[in-house]
Scaffold this motif. Structure first.
Motif, PDB file in Angstrom:
ATOM      1  N   ALA A  44      82.522  65.300 -44.280  1.00 43.21           N
ATOM      2  CA  ALA A  44      83.159  65.378 -42.953  1.00 43.21           C
ATOM      3  C   ALA A  44      82.813  66.673 -42.229  1.00 43.21           C
ATOM      4  N   GLY A  45      82.530  67.725 -43.004  1.00 46.33           N
ATOM      5  CA  GLY A  45      82.221  69.013 -42.371  1.00 46.33           C
ATOM      6  C   GLY A  45      80.789  69.418 -42.592  1.00 46.33           C
ATOM      7  N   ASN A  46      79.885  68.432 -42.603  1.00 46.64           N
ATOM      8  CA  ASN A  46      78.506  68.753 -43.022  1.00 46.64           C
ATOM      9  C   ASN A  46      77.630  69.334 -41.918  1.00 46.64           C
ATOM     10  N   ASN A  47      78.207  69.442 -40.712  1.00 46.11           N
ATOM     11  CA  ASN A  47      77.382  69.951 -39.618  1.00 46.11           C
ATOM     12  C   ASN A  47      78.127  71.049 -38.861  1.00 46.11           C
ATOM     13  N   PRO A  48      78.472  72.145 -39.555  1.00 45.04           N
ATOM     14  CA  PRO A  48      79.339  73.136 -38.902  1.00 45.04           C
ATOM     15  C   PRO A  48      78.622  73.927 -37.816  1.00 45.04           C
ATOM     16  N   VAL A  49      79.365  74.255 -36.763  1.00 46.79           N
ATOM     17  CA  VAL A  49      78.835  75.187 -35.754  1.00 46.79           C
ATOM     18  C   VAL A  49      79.043  76.598 -36.311  1.00 46.79           C
ATOM     19  N   ASP A  50      78.657  77.615 -35.531  1.00 43.37           N
ATOM     20  CA  ASP A  50      78.831  78.996 -36.003  1.00 43.37           C
ATOM     21  C   ASP A  50      80.304  79.293 -36.247  1.00 43.37           C
ATOM     22  N   GLY A  51      80.562  80.132 -37.229  1.00 43.20           N
ATOM     23  CA  GLY A  51      81.944  80.510 -37.514  1.00 43.20           C
ATOM     24  C   GLY A  51      82.321  80.114 -38.923  1.00 43.20           C
ATOM     25  N   PRO A  52      83.248  80.857 -39.535  1.00 36.00           N
ATOM     26  CA  PRO A  52      83.606  80.608 -40.932  1.00 36.00           C
ATOM     27  C   PRO A  52      84.214  79.226 -41.187  1.00 36.00           C
ATOM     28  N   LEU A  53      83.953  78.730 -42.394  1.00 36.19           N
ATOM     29  CA  LEU A  53      84.613  77.520 -42.893  1.00 36.19           C
ATOM     30  C   LEU A  53      85.797  78.023 -43.718  1.00 36.19           C
ATOM     31  N   VAL A  54      86.985  77.490 -43.448  1.00 35.13           N
ATOM     32  CA  VAL A  54      88.186  78.082 -44.052  1.00 35.13           C
ATOM     33  C   VAL A  54      88.973  77.042 -44.846  1.00 35.13           C
ATOM     34  N   ASP A  55      89.309  77.387 -46.094  1.00 38.61           N
ATOM     35  CA  ASP A  55      90.167  76.515 -46.906  1.00 38.61           C
ATOM     36  C   ASP A  55      91.569  77.113 -46.914  1.00 38.61           C
ATOM     37  N   LEU A  56      92.542  76.356 -46.393  1.00 36.97           N
ATOM     38  CA  LEU A  56      93.921  76.837 -46.258  1.00 36.97           C
ATOM     39  C   LEU A  56      94.680  76.534 -47.552  1.00 36.97           C
ATOM     40  N   GLY A  57      94.669  77.467 -48.474  1.00 35.75           N
ATOM     41  CA  GLY A  57      95.268  77.247 -49.795  1.00 35.75           C
ATOM     42  C   GLY A  57      94.180  76.760 -50.735  1.00 35.75           C
ATOM     43  N   CYS A  58      93.356  77.716 -51.224  1.00 27.61           N
ATOM     44  CA  CYS A  58      92.135  77.287 -51.937  1.00 27.61           C
ATOM     45  C   CYS A  58      92.364  77.038 -53.415  1.00 27.61           C
ATOM     46  N   GLY A  59      93.592  77.247 -53.921  1.00 27.57           N
ATOM     47  CA  GLY A  59      93.912  76.911 -55.303  1.00 27.57           C
ATOM     48  C   GLY A  59      92.958  77.571 -56.296  1.00 27.57           C
ATOM     49  N   TRP A  60      92.382  76.762 -57.193  1.00 24.71           N
ATOM     50  CA  TRP A  60      91.487  77.264 -58.244  1.00 24.71           C
ATOM     51  C   TRP A  60      90.061  77.433 -57.709  1.00 24.71           C
ATOM     52  N   GLY A  61      89.833  77.149 -56.443  1.00 26.45           N
ATOM     53  CA  GLY A  61      88.519  77.362 -55.842  1.00 26.45           C
ATOM     54  C   GLY A  61      87.638  76.126 -55.784  1.00 26.45           C
ATOM     55  N   THR A  62      88.176  74.987 -56.177  1.00 28.95           N
ATOM     56  CA  THR A  62      87.356  73.762 -56.273  1.00 28.95           C
ATOM     57  C   THR A  62      86.592  73.474 -54.977  1.00 28.95           C
ATOM     58  N   LEU A  63      87.321  73.361 -53.879  1.00 29.92           N
ATOM     59  CA  LEU A  63      86.663  72.986 -52.624  1.00 29.92           C
ATOM     60  C   LEU A  63      85.905  74.165 -52.013  1.00 29.92           C
ATOM     61  N   VAL A  64      86.532  75.347 -52.069  1.00 28.82           N
ATOM     62  CA  VAL A  64      85.936  76.497 -51.382  1.00 28.82           C
ATOM     63  C   VAL A  64      84.584  76.877 -52.029  1.00 28.82           C
ATOM     64  N   ILE A  65      84.479  76.702 -53.326  1.00 24.12           N
ATOM     65  CA  ILE A  65      83.216  76.999 -54.023  1.00 24.12           C
ATOM     66  C   ILE A  65      82.163  75.943 -53.670  1.00 24.12           C
ATOM     67  N   ALA A  66      82.581  74.688 -53.624  1.00 23.77           N
ATOM     68  CA  ALA A  66      81.641  73.627 -53.213  1.00 23.77           C
ATOM     69  C   ALA A  66      81.144  73.887 -51.784  1.00 23.77           C
ATOM     70  N   LEU A  67      82.045  74.357 -50.906  1.00 28.36           N
ATOM     71  CA  LEU A  67      81.649  74.656 -49.521  1.00 28.36           C
ATOM     72  C   LEU A  67      80.647  75.809 -49.477  1.00 28.36           C
ATOM     73  N   ALA A  68      80.926  76.870 -50.259  1.00 24.53           N
ATOM     74  CA  ALA A  68      80.049  78.051 -50.246  1.00 24.53           C
ATOM     75  C   ALA A  68      78.661  77.695 -50.786  1.00 24.53           C
ATOM     76  N   ARG A  69      78.612  76.782 -51.753  1.00 27.43           N
ATOM     77  CA  ARG A  69      77.300  76.377 -52.296  1.00 27.43           C
ATOM     78  C   ARG A  69      76.556  75.480 -51.321  1.00 27.43           C
ATOM     79  N   GLU A  70      77.301  74.608 -50.667  1.00 26.54           N
ATOM     80  CA  GLU A  70      76.683  73.646 -49.738  1.00 26.54           C
ATOM     81  C   GLU A  70      76.181  74.342 -48.462  1.00 26.54           C
ATOM     82  N   HIS A  71      76.885  75.436 -48.070  1.00 27.57           N
ATOM     83  CA  HIS A  71      76.541  76.119 -46.811  1.00 27.57           C
ATOM     84  C   HIS A  71      76.270  77.603 -47.082  1.00 27.57           C
TER      85      HIS A  71
END
Ligand SMILES: C[S@@+](CC[C@H](N)C(=O)[O-])C[C@H]1O[C@@H](n2cnc3c(N)ncnc32)[C@H](O)[C@@H]1O
Length: 182
Positions: A44-71
């Motif tokens: 759903a967020g595969n085409n980000p414009v400029d600016g940080p991608l933010v995880d609101l409550g990143c828990g153990w890092g599951t999603l935020v790490i996948a985001l950092a690797r993907e982008h």
């Protein structure tokens, strides 16, 4: 040996109690998004414009790490209040050398989203109300919001993807401002 076992038991108890405490405080446990939910949120967020991608409550890092690797060229930010999941996600960030990822031990309701391009969340109904109120007060630009399971009040999603799991979990995508009533 007994001393080591005792120390380990105390550590497990402290961690367990801290997670229970932060769950009561925030209203949600640090349950991670499933693999299917992560993939749907990344898509759903595969085409980000400029600016940080933010995880609101990143828990153990599951999603935020996948985001950092993907982008790798995007700045990725995670906010987490619960100290043990925050520590684990920080250790994961450093062990994977994700220089584009920053993880704060901070309440996301006190963060500044004015430069963010996409907000990702997996919260709970009251958390979505708090997020909606914060966005209404503070966010005057267009932004994409991707939410696992919980809908944003008074907003019409641009897409709802139902996951192929037992709950048919919805992943909502919103365009903040243009499809939200005030
Ligand atoms: C269900 S988990 C989701 C974890 C991760 N985003 C994922 O998708 O795997 C929700 C997390 O949000 C955190 N949280 C809830 N309210 C928060 C707040 N106001 N500020 C920072 N973190 C918060 C909780 O501690 C919990 O770890």
């Amino acid at each position: 040996m007994l001393v080591l076992e005792l120390l380990l038991l105390i550590f497990v108890l402290v961690v367990g109690l801290s997670i229970v405490w932060s769950t009561l405080q925030t209203g949600i446990s640090p349950m991670m998004s499933s693999g299917k939910a992560c993939r749907a949120m990344l898509a759903a967020g595969n085409n980000p414009v400029d600016g940080p991608l933010v995880d609101l409550g990143c828990g153990w890092g599951t999603l935020v790490i996948a985001l950092a690797r993907e982008h790798p060229r995007h700045q990725v930010i995670g906010y987490e209040l619960s100290w043990f999941p925050w520590l684990v996600s920080l250790i994961r960030k450093y062990s994977l050398r994700l220089d584009n990822l920053t993880i704060y031990r901070k309440d996301f309701t006190k963060a500044d989203f004015s430069k963010a391009s996409i907000l990702f969340c997996y919260l709970f109904p009251e958390g979505m109300v708090a997020l909606h109120e914060k966005l209404q007060r503070e966010l005057f630009q267009d932004i994409l919001i991707v939410s696992n399971t919980f809908a944003l009040p008074s907003c019409q999603p641009i897409t709802v993807t139902r996951l192929n799991d037992v709950y048919h979990t919805p992943v909502y995508v919103y365009e903040w401002r243009s499809t939200c009533s005030w």
